[in-house]
Design a protein around this motif. Structure first.
Motif, PDB file in Angstrom:
ATOM      1  N   GLY A   1      -1.508  -0.868  49.710  1.00 18.38           N
ATOM      2  CA  GLY A   1      -1.137   0.533  49.640  1.00 18.38           C
ATOM      3  C   GLY A   1       0.369   0.720  49.674  1.00 18.38           C
ATOM      4  N   GLY A   2       0.796   1.957  49.457  1.00 22.17           N
ATOM      5  CA  GLY A   2       2.221   2.250  49.487  1.00 22.17           C
ATOM      6  C   GLY A   2       2.528   3.590  48.864  1.00 22.17           C
ATOM      7  N   LEU A   3       3.819   3.811  48.643  1.00 22.37           N
ATOM      8  CA  LEU A   3       4.301   5.034  48.015  1.00 22.37           C
ATOM      9  C   LEU A   3       4.568   4.762  46.539  1.00 22.37           C
ATOM     10  N   VAL A   4       4.034   5.603  45.683  1.00 22.53           N
ATOM     11  CA  VAL A   4       4.204   5.428  44.250  1.00 22.53           C
ATOM     12  C   VAL A   4       4.397   6.794  43.605  1.00 22.53           C
ATOM     13  N   GLN A   5       5.152   6.839  42.511  1.00 29.33           N
ATOM     14  CA  GLN A   5       5.369   8.097  41.802  1.00 29.33           C
ATOM     15  C   GLN A   5       4.159   8.458  40.956  1.00 29.33           C
ATOM     16  N   PRO A   6       3.968   9.725  40.695  1.00 31.60           N
ATOM     17  CA  PRO A   6       2.880  10.123  39.790  1.00 31.60           C
ATOM     18  C   PRO A   6       2.975   9.378  38.460  1.00 31.60           C
ATOM     19  N   GLY A   7       1.820   8.935  37.995  1.00 31.30           N
ATOM     20  CA  GLY A   7       1.767   8.135  36.773  1.00 31.30           C
ATOM     21  C   GLY A   7       1.889   6.646  37.007  1.00 31.30           C
ATOM     22  N   GLY A   8       2.209   6.267  38.217  1.00 31.40           N
ATOM     23  CA  GLY A   8       2.364   4.858  38.539  1.00 31.40           C
ATOM     24  C   GLY A   8       1.046   4.165  38.833  1.00 31.40           C
ATOM     25  N   SER A   9       1.163   2.896  39.223  1.00 30.75           N
ATOM     26  CA  SER A   9      -0.014   2.062  39.477  1.00 30.75           C
ATOM     27  C   SER A   9       0.116   1.341  40.809  1.00 30.75           C
TER      28      SER A   9
ATOM     29  N   GLY B   1     -24.953  -1.417  46.250  1.00 34.48           N
ATOM     30  CA  GLY B   1     -23.889  -0.427  46.329  1.00 34.48           C
ATOM     31  C   GLY B   1     -24.381   0.985  46.087  1.00 34.48           C
ATOM     32  N   THR B   2     -23.833   1.929  46.841  1.00 29.93           N
ATOM     33  CA  THR B   2     -24.144   3.338  46.644  1.00 29.93           C
ATOM     34  C   THR B   2     -22.851   4.135  46.815  1.00 29.93           C
ATOM     35  N   GLY B   3     -22.934   5.419  46.625  1.00 32.35           N
ATOM     36  CA  GLY B   3     -21.779   6.286  46.809  1.00 32.35           C
ATOM     37  C   GLY B   3     -21.748   6.967  48.162  1.00 32.35           C
ATOM     38  N   LEU B   4     -22.615   6.566  49.068  1.00 25.96           N
ATOM     39  CA  LEU B   4     -22.734   7.227  50.355  1.00 25.96           C
ATOM     40  C   LEU B   4     -22.135   6.377  51.467  1.00 25.96           C
ATOM     41  N   PRO B   5     -21.134   6.901  52.191  1.00 25.46           N
ATOM     42  CA  PRO B   5     -20.545   6.109  53.274  1.00 25.46           C
ATOM     43  C   PRO B   5     -21.580   5.633  54.291  1.00 25.46           C
ATOM     44  N   ARG B   6     -22.594   6.397  54.557  1.00 26.74           N
ATOM     45  CA  ARG B   6     -23.569   6.026  55.599  1.00 26.74           C
ATOM     46  C   ARG B   6     -24.374   4.781  55.223  1.00 26.74           C
ATOM     47  N   ASP B   7     -24.370   4.408  53.956  1.00 19.67           N
ATOM     48  CA  ASP B   7     -25.126   3.223  53.520  1.00 19.67           C
ATOM     49  C   ASP B   7     -24.366   1.922  53.739  1.00 19.67           C
ATOM     50  N   TYR B   8     -23.096   2.020  54.094  1.00 20.05           N
ATOM     51  CA  TYR B   8     -22.262   0.819  54.233  1.00 20.05           C
ATOM     52  C   TYR B   8     -22.238   0.341  55.681  1.00 20.05           C
ATOM     53  N   ASP B   9     -22.272  -0.963  55.821  1.00 15.13           N
ATOM     54  CA  ASP B   9     -22.459  -1.582  57.130  1.00 15.13           C
ATOM     55  C   ASP B   9     -21.164  -2.005  57.810  1.00 15.13           C
ATOM     56  N   TYR B  10     -20.176  -2.353  57.031  1.00 13.91           N
ATOM     57  CA  TYR B  10     -18.913  -2.844  57.580  1.00 13.91           C
ATOM     58  C   TYR B  10     -17.758  -2.145  56.868  1.00 13.91           C
ATOM     59  N   TRP B  11     -16.714  -1.867  57.629  1.00 12.22           N
ATOM     60  CA  TRP B  11     -15.556  -1.133  57.126  1.00 12.22           C
ATOM     61  C   TRP B  11     -14.262  -1.806  57.545  1.00 12.22           C
ATOM     62  N   GLY B  12     -13.274  -1.719  56.664  1.00 11.18           N
ATOM     63  CA  GLY B  12     -11.932  -2.111  57.031  1.00 11.18           C
ATOM     64  C   GLY B  12     -11.203  -0.967  57.720  1.00 11.18           C
ATOM     65  N   GLN B  13      -9.956  -1.215  58.056  1.00  8.03           N
ATOM     66  CA  GLN B  13      -9.154  -0.224  58.777  1.00  8.03           C
ATOM     67  C   GLN B  13      -8.437   0.746  57.840  1.00  8.03           C
ATOM     68  N   GLY B  14      -8.351   0.406  56.582  1.00 11.99           N
ATOM     69  CA  GLY B  14      -7.744   1.305  55.613  1.00 11.99           C
ATOM     70  C   GLY B  14      -6.310   0.944  55.270  1.00 11.99           C
ATOM     71  N   THR B  15      -5.880   1.360  54.080  1.00 13.37           N
ATOM     72  CA  THR B  15      -4.504   1.207  53.637  1.00 13.37           C
ATOM     73  C   THR B  15      -4.074   2.535  53.007  1.00 13.37           C
ATOM     74  N   GLN B  16      -2.871   2.985  53.351  1.00 11.00           N
ATOM     75  CA  GLN B  16      -2.421   4.303  52.927  1.00 11.00           C
ATOM     76  C   GLN B  16      -1.840   4.254  51.517  1.00 11.00           C
ATOM     77  N   VAL B  17      -2.285   5.192  50.693  1.00 10.91           N
ATOM     78  CA  VAL B  17      -1.725   5.380  49.357  1.00 10.91           C
ATOM     79  C   VAL B  17      -1.128   6.783  49.296  1.00 10.91           C
ATOM     80  N   THR B  18       0.144   6.856  48.939  1.00  5.27           N
ATOM     81  CA  THR B  18       0.816   8.140  48.815  1.00  5.27           C
ATOM     82  C   THR B  18       1.416   8.239  47.416  1.00  5.27           C
ATOM     83  N   VAL B  19       1.028   9.284  46.697  1.00  2.40           N
ATOM     84  CA  VAL B  19       1.527   9.505  45.345  1.00  2.40           C
ATOM     85  C   VAL B  19       2.417  10.744  45.380  1.00  2.40           C
ATOM     86  N   SER B  20       3.702  10.512  45.205  1.00  2.00           N
ATOM     87  CA  SER B  20       4.651  11.613  45.327  1.00  2.00           C
ATOM     88  C   SER B  20       5.942  11.266  44.606  1.00  2.00           C
ATOM     89  N   SER B  21       6.580  12.285  44.066  1.00  2.00           N
ATOM     90  CA  SER B  21       7.878  12.077  43.435  1.00  2.00           C
ATOM     91  C   SER B  21       9.012  12.328  44.437  1.00  2.00           C
TER      92      SER B  21
END
Length: 124
Positions: free
Chosen positions: A9-17, A104-124
């Motif tokens: 994750g990180g800070l990226v400008q709009p249109g970036g990857s 795989g499903t689209g429902l969070p409740r169906d998942y058994d294990y989770w990571g802590q997360g990584t922040q993505v910020t899209v901003s100019s």
């Protein structure tokens, strides 16, 4: 038992990857579907993409279809989320999660294990 650690994750400008990675521990990684979810401040956790245990099936939220690509490397016990054409509304904390049926499903409740997360910020 599966432990998941996100990175990229990180800070990226709009249109970036950005490319998010999800590193897994455990002997049966290929038996689990992997999902990516995101949560913005004040909002519920929402589905982004999922990939089956074999990697043969993928599914995406409409909001990211055509811009994001989910993939996995079972030999390395890694999953990835390639995010292109990023928009400010993609800003969120991104989580990877493992689902034991392997489908795989689209429902969070169906998942058994989770990571802590990584922040993505899209901003100019």
């Amino acid at each position: 038992q599966v432990q998941l650690v996100e990175s990229g994750g990180g800070l990226v400008q709009p249109g970036g990857s950005l490319r998010l990675s999800c590193a897994a521990s455990g002997r049966t990684f290929s038996g689990y579907a992997i999902g990516w979810f995101r949560q913005a401040p004040g909002k519920e956790r929402e589905f982004v993409a999922t990939i089956s245990g074999s990697g043969g099936m993928t599914s995406y939220a409409d909001s990211v279809k055509g811009r994001f690509t989910i993939s996995r490397d079972n030999a390395k016990k890694m999953a990835y989320l390639q995010m292109n054409s990023l928009k400010p509304e993609d800003t969120a904390l991104y989580f990877c999660a493992a689902e034991r049926t392997g489908w795989g499903t689209g429902l969070p409740r169906d998942y058994d294990y989770w990571g802590q997360g990584t922040q993505v910020t899209v901003s100019s």
